[in-house]
Scaffold this active site. Structure first.
Site, PDB file in Angstrom:
ATOM      1  N   GLY A 189     -41.508  39.027  -4.390  1.00  0.00           N
ATOM      2  CA  GLY A 189     -41.582  40.243  -5.186  1.00  0.00           C
ATOM      3  C   GLY A 189     -42.483  40.161  -6.396  1.00  0.00           C
ATOM      4  O   GLY A 189     -42.314  40.933  -7.343  1.00  0.00           O
ATOM      5  N   HIS A 190     -43.481  39.255  -6.382  1.00  0.00           N
ATOM      6  CA  HIS A 190     -44.355  39.084  -7.541  1.00  0.00           C
ATOM      7  C   HIS A 190     -45.695  39.804  -7.417  1.00  0.00           C
ATOM      8  O   HIS A 190     -46.563  39.618  -8.269  1.00  0.00           O
ATOM      9  CB  HIS A 190     -44.621  37.599  -7.789  1.00  0.00           C
ATOM     10  N   ASP A 191     -45.904  40.573  -6.368  1.00  0.00           N
ATOM     11  CA  ASP A 191     -47.190  41.244  -6.198  1.00  0.00           C
ATOM     12  C   ASP A 191     -47.523  42.085  -7.427  1.00  0.00           C
ATOM     13  O   ASP A 191     -46.693  42.844  -7.926  1.00  0.00           O
ATOM     14  CB  ASP A 191     -47.160  42.140  -4.965  1.00  0.00           C
ATOM     15  N   GLY A 225     -42.309  33.524  -4.590  1.00  0.00           N
ATOM     16  CA  GLY A 225     -41.988  33.241  -3.202  1.00  0.00           C
ATOM     17  C   GLY A 225     -43.087  32.448  -2.518  1.00  0.00           C
ATOM     18  O   GLY A 225     -44.275  32.717  -2.701  1.00  0.00           O
ATOM     19  N   HIS A 234     -47.302  33.548  -1.867  1.00  0.00           N
ATOM     20  CA  HIS A 234     -48.142  32.665  -2.676  1.00  0.00           C
ATOM     21  C   HIS A 234     -49.193  31.968  -1.821  1.00  0.00           C
ATOM     22  O   HIS A 234     -50.393  32.010  -2.126  1.00  0.00           O
ATOM     23  CB  HIS A 234     -47.256  31.629  -3.364  1.00  0.00           C
ATOM     24  N   TYR A 290     -52.660  28.624  -6.394  1.00  0.00           N
ATOM     25  CA  TYR A 290     -53.214  27.525  -7.188  1.00  0.00           C
ATOM     26  C   TYR A 290     -52.211  27.091  -8.238  1.00  0.00           C
ATOM     27  O   TYR A 290     -51.295  27.829  -8.628  1.00  0.00           O
ATOM     28  CB  TYR A 290     -54.520  27.950  -7.864  1.00  0.00           C
ATOM     29  N   TYR A 309     -53.715  38.189  -7.397  1.00  0.00           N
ATOM     30  CA  TYR A 309     -53.629  38.998  -8.612  1.00  0.00           C
ATOM     31  C   TYR A 309     -54.199  40.379  -8.270  1.00  0.00           C
ATOM     32  O   TYR A 309     -55.200  40.822  -8.812  1.00  0.00           O
ATOM     33  CB  TYR A 309     -54.422  38.373  -9.755  1.00  0.00           C
TER      34      TYR A 309
END
Length: 741
Positions: free
Chosen positions: A108-110, A177, A181, A187, A475
């Site tokens: 859920g980090h998009d 996640g 990633h 990285y 990103y």
């Protein structure tokens, strides 16, 4: 009998649960959905709808950007939380069969929330993989299988349980996640020693568009290449990765040295740019730049030089004295620790005690972020001058909570070719530049924060990578452009695609077209497939083996089957591309808009193919634009005996009478010029040197006769402008431009 009743009650229970939320969503047919779910035995406990009391908590618990959970943001109709691979297969099969749009979430980090938000298609469902989190570490063969719902912190912890001399080169945020990633590259602090996370994947399991579970051997090397850096949500649902563990020493050293720009740190930061990518590959020094309040309540820009070294402190201090003495690192600045505790040092997890005594179980925490942010990324190939650093400091003071992270490249990143995986930002990149601005929930100044970071991004344009300006798919940035609902154009997607992937974007399109031609796996910045259909109305031998590309205006354009990048789009797409990429537009044939549209799309194809070719040939970036413009001009100015696409389709020869307003390379002056109001004739443009004979003569002297003497083209039958022709002409143009290294 009991089993029949139980099965009936199960279906009725799901139907009741779904009915309220689905009655207004016609694309999702309740009866068909229930039948499909029941056939695959999907448990009721892993299905959440807005009617379910746990729906909001499940949605928000894995949403790491609170701004994407606000009421105005579209919500999914269903959330699946599968417990096994077969559940994922069922979700894909049923969704595809019923035409349901699906998003896939790992951690859920998009940055744009595409794993659980859809702004271009509704309704949609979310496949949340958080419960697929098993990790199996095999120290004997230096590998581990990790499911995509596991976090980086959990992975690091499980590796350290088995060994204190093994690690994995992935990110610094422990709640990210593993699935998303790695599929975007991934990285961390080991990138200068071992490269990216995706560089250290040796196998994977994926559910494809047909619901099959494939490993590396079954999926093939093209798809395996694409999922190691090509970004999530395009090719299938990754279930697990087999990763290669890397060697780390028992003792590593970390340090943080604080400086302020007001204390003369501008020169130190400039010096860091000169040496950071050339340091010993066992050493990585990041720079974190933010704004803090001083004791006098004044705001000040502070830079933290954050170091990580694979070895002891004494050796580190010696290396720093040799290679970066300006920082003034001392033995007292250093902390010797283990690799697993160094992960705590660089993470955002608060450690309330000495790092030596900190509990590594902190890495197992699944914390949901309480603040939102907007982030952008750049790659830098040359040191940013001191005057720009001073302006950067002033701009940071204009924002409430800004952070800029400078991550040094070099080392292993220089040794891995840019086409080895889809992630292309390798050799020649000095460091990655990452901008953030944070705000708390309820902040009324969100537009101000967004405008600030966009302004900063625009300001940095002269100082970062060019042709194209690089970006990092993990990103994600919608300001670069997004796909349109129902009209996913390769041409349009390439505006942002080449920024993320450079020339690798073309191969990603090819893989997508092969594995998911119907574009089931899609989102705002997914890789689009190229859609082909039969070409009606194409006549004559010149059109043999030609197909029409869907979506074209003016009845569609015809292109070679081999020309997978030449996709017919509306002329406005060409305008947008040229504006974003700095391509100077022109009119190949005046007063014939249809031909101009085709030429513009052809120009787009040429630009990307030439750029990719020159990059692979290791030609300097500064020659790309000139060589590309020259190739575009020459190919568009094809004499009438080598017919244009419009001429081939209509059998009508256009009247060539010169070109206005086009930028091209002049070999006589070795400069790029713009014709503006002057009409250039072909003979005038060619600039034939006196005494130079035409192609086929015995003279060894080579003139700039590419327009009239196209020996490479006339050596074979006339055909549409193929890749080989473009490369040949661009190389000839580059010969007039390039200087010896």
């Amino acid at each position: 009998m009991n089993s029949i009743i139980s099965s009936s009650m199960y279906i009725l229970s799901i139907l009741f649960l779904l009915s309220a939320s689905l009655t207004t969503s016609s694309p999702i047919q309740q009866t068909s959905l229930i039948q499909c779910l029941s056939q695959h035995s999907i448990p009721l406990s892993i299905i959440y709808t807005p009617n379910n009391s746990s729906f909001t908590s499940v949605l928000e618990s894995r949403a790491q950007l609170p701004r994407f959970t606000e009421p105005s943001v579209p919500k999914p109709e269903l959330i699946f939380t599968p417990l096994s691979e077969s559940h994922v297969q069922a979700a894909v099969i049923c969704s595809k069969e019923l035409g349901i749009h699906m998003r896939v979430r790992s951690g859920g980090h998009d940055f744009e929330g595409v794993s659980y938000v859809s702004i271009i298609e509704s309704p949609f469902i979310v496949l949340d993989l958080t419960y697929l989190r098993s990790i199996s570490v095999n120290i004997n063969d230096n590998s581990a299988w990790v499911q995509v719902g596991a976090t980086l912190g959990e992975l690091y912890y499980r590796i350290a349980e088995k060994s204190n001399v093994h690690g994995f080169p992935a990110g610094i945020c422990p709640t990210v996640g593993v699935g998303g990633h790695i599929i975007g590259g991934g990285y961390g602090i080991l990138l200068r020693k071992y490269g990216l996370a995706a560089d250290n994947v040796i196998d994977a399991h994926i559910v494809d568009v047909n619901g099959r579970v494939l490993d590396r051997a079954a999926m093939g090397e093209d798809l395996f290449w694409a999922i190691r850096g090509g970004g999530g949500g395009s090719f299938g649902v990754i279930l697990s990765w087999k990763i290669k563990l890397v060697a780390v020493p028992e003792t590593v050293t970390v340090f943080t040295v604080f400086k302020t720009l007001e204390q003369g740190d501008t020169k130190l930061l400039y010096r860091w740019q000169q040496v950071a990518d050339k340091l010993d590959k066992d050493l990585l020094i990041r720079v974190l730049m933010n704004v803090e309040n001083t004791s006098t309540s004044e705001r000040s820009v502070t830079t933290a030089y954050d170091g990580f070294f694979l070895g002891g402190a004494d050796r580190l201090v010696q290396l720093m004295q040799e290679s970066f003495p300006e920082l003034g690192l001392t033995r007292e600045d250093c902390i010797e620790t283990s690799w697993i505790r160094s992960a705590l040092h660089v993470s955002s997890i608060p450690v309330n005690t000495s790092l030596v005594f900190a509990s590594t179980e902190l890495l197992l925490q699944r914390i949901t972020a309480q603040s939102s942010f907007e982030g952008k990324a750049d790659f830098v190939n040359e040191p940013i001058p001191e005057i720009a650093l001073e302006e950067l400091r002033k701009r940071l003071l204009e924002e409430d909570n800004p952070i800029i992270v400078w991550t040094a490249y070099g080392g292993m990143m220089n040794e891995i070719p840019e086409y080895e995986t889809p992630f292309p930002h390798r050799k020649g990149t000095m460091f990655k530049f990452h901008y953030f601005t944070y705000w708390q929930k309820g902040d009324k100044n969100v537009p101000k924060h967004m405008n600030w970071i966009r302004s900063l991004y625009n300001y940095m344009t002269p100082y970062v990578s060019k042709f194209p300006r690089g970006a990092y798919v993990n990103y994600r940035d919608f300001d670069l452009g997004i796909n349109k609902k129902g009209n996913t154009s390769v041409i349009q997607a390439s505006v942002w695609g080449v920024k993320y992937f450079k020339g690798n974007f073309q191969r990603l399109v090819k893989v997508k077209t092969e594995v998911d031609p119907g574009n089931f796996f899609r989102h705002e910045q997914s890789i689009p497939p190229l859609v082909l259909k039969s070409c009606n109305g194409c006549r004559g031998d010149a059109m043999d083996g030609v197909v029409e590309l869907e979506g074209g205006g003016h009845g569609g354009a015809c292109g070679s089957r081999q020309d997978l990048v030449l996709e017919s789009i509306q002329v406005m797409d060409g305008h947008l591309y040229c504006k974003n990429e700095g391509v100077v537009r022109h009119k190949t044939v005046r007063k014939t808009p249809q031909q101009n549209g085709l030429a513009e799309r052809m120009n787009k194809t040429i630009v990307e193919r030439v750029r990719s070719m020159l990059s692979c040939a290791n030609l300097s970036v500064k020659f790309w634009a000139e060589a590309t413009h020259t190739a575009v001009y020459l190919i568009n100015r094809t004499p009438s005996q080598f017919n244009t696409p419009l001429e081939k389709r209509t059998c009508h020869l256009a009247n060539y009478d010169g070109v206005k307003g086009y930028k091209f390379w002049n070999p006589a002056t070795r400069k790029c010029i713009i014709s503006k109001d002057v009409v250039f004739k072909e003979d005038e443009f060619v600039g034939v040197q006196s005494g130079v004979e035409s192609a086929g003569s015995s003279s060894n002297e080579i003139g700039y006769n590419l327009v009239r003497d196209r020996t490479k083209r006339i050596s074979k039958p006339t055909q549409r402008y193929g890749f080989a022709d473009i490369v040949a002409y661009a190389l000839q143009a580059a010969e007039e431009i390039i200087e010896e290294p």
